[in-house]
Design a protein around this motif. Structure first.
Motif, PDB file in Angstrom:
ATOM      1  N   VAL B  27       0.873  -1.180   0.000  1.00 39.60           N
ATOM      2  CA  VAL B  27       0.000   0.000   0.000  1.00 39.60           C
ATOM      3  C   VAL B  27       0.908   1.227   0.000  1.00 39.60           C
ATOM      4  O   VAL B  27       1.617   1.490   0.964  1.00 39.60           O
ATOM      5  CB  VAL B  27      -1.026  -0.026   1.163  1.00 39.60           C
ATOM      6  N   GLN B  35      -9.276   6.504   2.403  1.00 40.12           N
ATOM      7  CA  GLN B  35     -10.078   5.435   1.801  1.00 40.12           C
ATOM      8  C   GLN B  35     -11.418   5.392   2.523  1.00 40.12           C
ATOM      9  O   GLN B  35     -11.460   5.328   3.753  1.00 40.12           O
ATOM     10  CB  GLN B  35      -9.385   4.073   1.939  1.00 40.12           C
ATOM     11  N   SER B  42     -10.417   5.461   6.394  1.00 39.57           N
ATOM     12  CA  SER B  42      -9.045   5.146   6.747  1.00 39.57           C
ATOM     13  C   SER B  42      -8.153   6.234   6.157  1.00 39.57           C
ATOM     14  O   SER B  42      -8.211   6.497   4.957  1.00 39.57           O
ATOM     15  CB  SER B  42      -8.708   3.768   6.153  1.00 39.57           C
ATOM     16  N   ASP B  69      -6.457   0.035   2.042  1.00 40.17           N
ATOM     17  CA  ASP B  69      -5.393   0.479   2.944  1.00 40.17           C
ATOM     18  C   ASP B  69      -4.391  -0.657   3.217  1.00 40.17           C
ATOM     19  O   ASP B  69      -3.541  -0.551   4.112  1.00 40.17           O
ATOM     20  CB  ASP B  69      -5.967   1.054   4.253  1.00 40.17           C
ATOM     21  N   HIS B  70      -4.507  -1.733   2.434  1.00 40.26           N
ATOM     22  CA  HIS B  70      -3.529  -2.816   2.495  1.00 40.26           C
ATOM     23  C   HIS B  70      -3.042  -3.243   1.113  1.00 40.26           C
ATOM     24  O   HIS B  70      -1.991  -3.857   0.992  1.00 40.26           O
ATOM     25  CB  HIS B  70      -4.130  -4.027   3.227  1.00 40.26           C
TER      26      HIS B  70
END
Lengths: 167, 147
Positions: B27, B35, B42, B69-70
């Protein structure tokens, strides 16, 4: 009249809950569609937590009738609650609708339910001489102010539970 | 044997053991990126620190789940087609759609052994909680950790 008043006070938190539900449904989308200077962007989750807490508090105030030290104090709280809904119809719902020239979340229930209900309750409390006009005015004013403070705090709680800040 | 750990930011890191390189959750969005997951938000509050060639020789990627977010668009572009990828079920489709073919889906508690270069690596998917509190963890759903 008194019987009617008690009934309408009892349905006040339900009306508030319905109004909050209307707001929750489209608030997330709505805040994205308007300038940030008018309303900070919120997620549906953040707003749902905030109004959920607000709704709960509304039910507590009305259901705790027998726990108030005096009848007068109870009606000061009821006036504050009804006053908050009365003012809330105009600030921000009606003003936002007129200013932005589009639907503002909560405007329908605010105008059709909260406004007539709060006017009826406040008027009845006055007519039945439960509280005088000064007491009602102060309750409405404080109700509105406390409402703004609580909305800010509850949105902070909602933010805490729904926003991840990461490095 | 030299072991190096390079934390890029967020859940992204590169672990080098000798000439073997393992990385996790690419990320790489900019600081300030938000996000929006409808119920939750996030926000990245620090800039990721990496150079373009950091991701060139990754042998094995570990993907915990498919939330942005990953695993974001920039991060996705850093996963080479030759790298092995271990992922959970919900990130399989997005990886497949981005033409990543060497995919191994591991459910929680499942294990897979890889033979990469001169190494034998056993990866076990372990239950992980993703979220800032039990409520957000509930909505975020099941994600993988790796051992």
């Amino acid at each position: 009249m008194n019987y009617n008043l008690n009934f309408f006070i009892t349905i006040l938190p339900y009306a508030f809950a319905l109004h909050n539900l209307e707001e929750v449904i489209s608030m997330g989308k709505w805040t994205k569609s308007i300038p940030k200077s008018i309303h900070q962007e919120v997620t549906t989750g953040q707003f749902a937590i905030a109004v959920g807490l607000f709704t709960l508090l509304g039910f507590v105030v009305i259901l705790a009738k027998n726990f108030f030290p005096t009848r007068e104090i109870y009606f000061l709280f009821v006036s504050g609650f009804a006053g908050m809904l009365f003012l809330n119809t105009f600030f921000p719902h009606l003003i936002a609708t007129i200013y932005l020239k589009k639907y503002a979340p909560g405007i329908v229930t605010a105008l059709l339910i909260n406004l007539p209900l709060s006017i009826f309750i406040l008027n009845s409390i006055h007519k039945l001489q439960i509280l005088n006009i000064q007491q009602i005015s102060l309750s409405v004013l404080f109700g509105g102010l406390i409402g703004v403070v609580l909305a800010y705090l509850f949105l902070k709680v909602g933010y805490f539970f729904t926003t991840k800040r990461w490095k | 044997m030299e072991i190096k750990f390079n934390w890029i930011g967020g859940a992204t890191f590169i672990l080098s053991i000798g000439n073997l390189t393992i990385a996790c959750d690419p990320v790489l969005c900019e600081k300030g990126t938000v996000q929006d997951f409808f119920w939750f938000k996030s926000k990245r509050i620090e800039q990721p620190i990496y150079s373009e060639n950091d991701f060139e020789a990754i042998d094995l990627w570990l993907i915990t789940h498919n939330h942005e977010d990953h695993l974001d668009e920039i991060g996705m572009s850093k996963i080479s087609d030759t790298a092995e990828i271990v992922c959970n079920k919900n990130s399989y489709t997005i990886l497949k759609n981005n033409k990543k073919n060497k995919l191994s889906v591991l459910d929680r508690k499942e294990t897979k052994t890889f033979f990469i270069k001169d190494y034998t690596i056993e990866i076990k998917a372990i239950p992980a909680i993703h979220g800032i509190n039990p409520l957000s963890a509930f909505f975020a759903g099941k994600v993988n950790g790796y051992f």
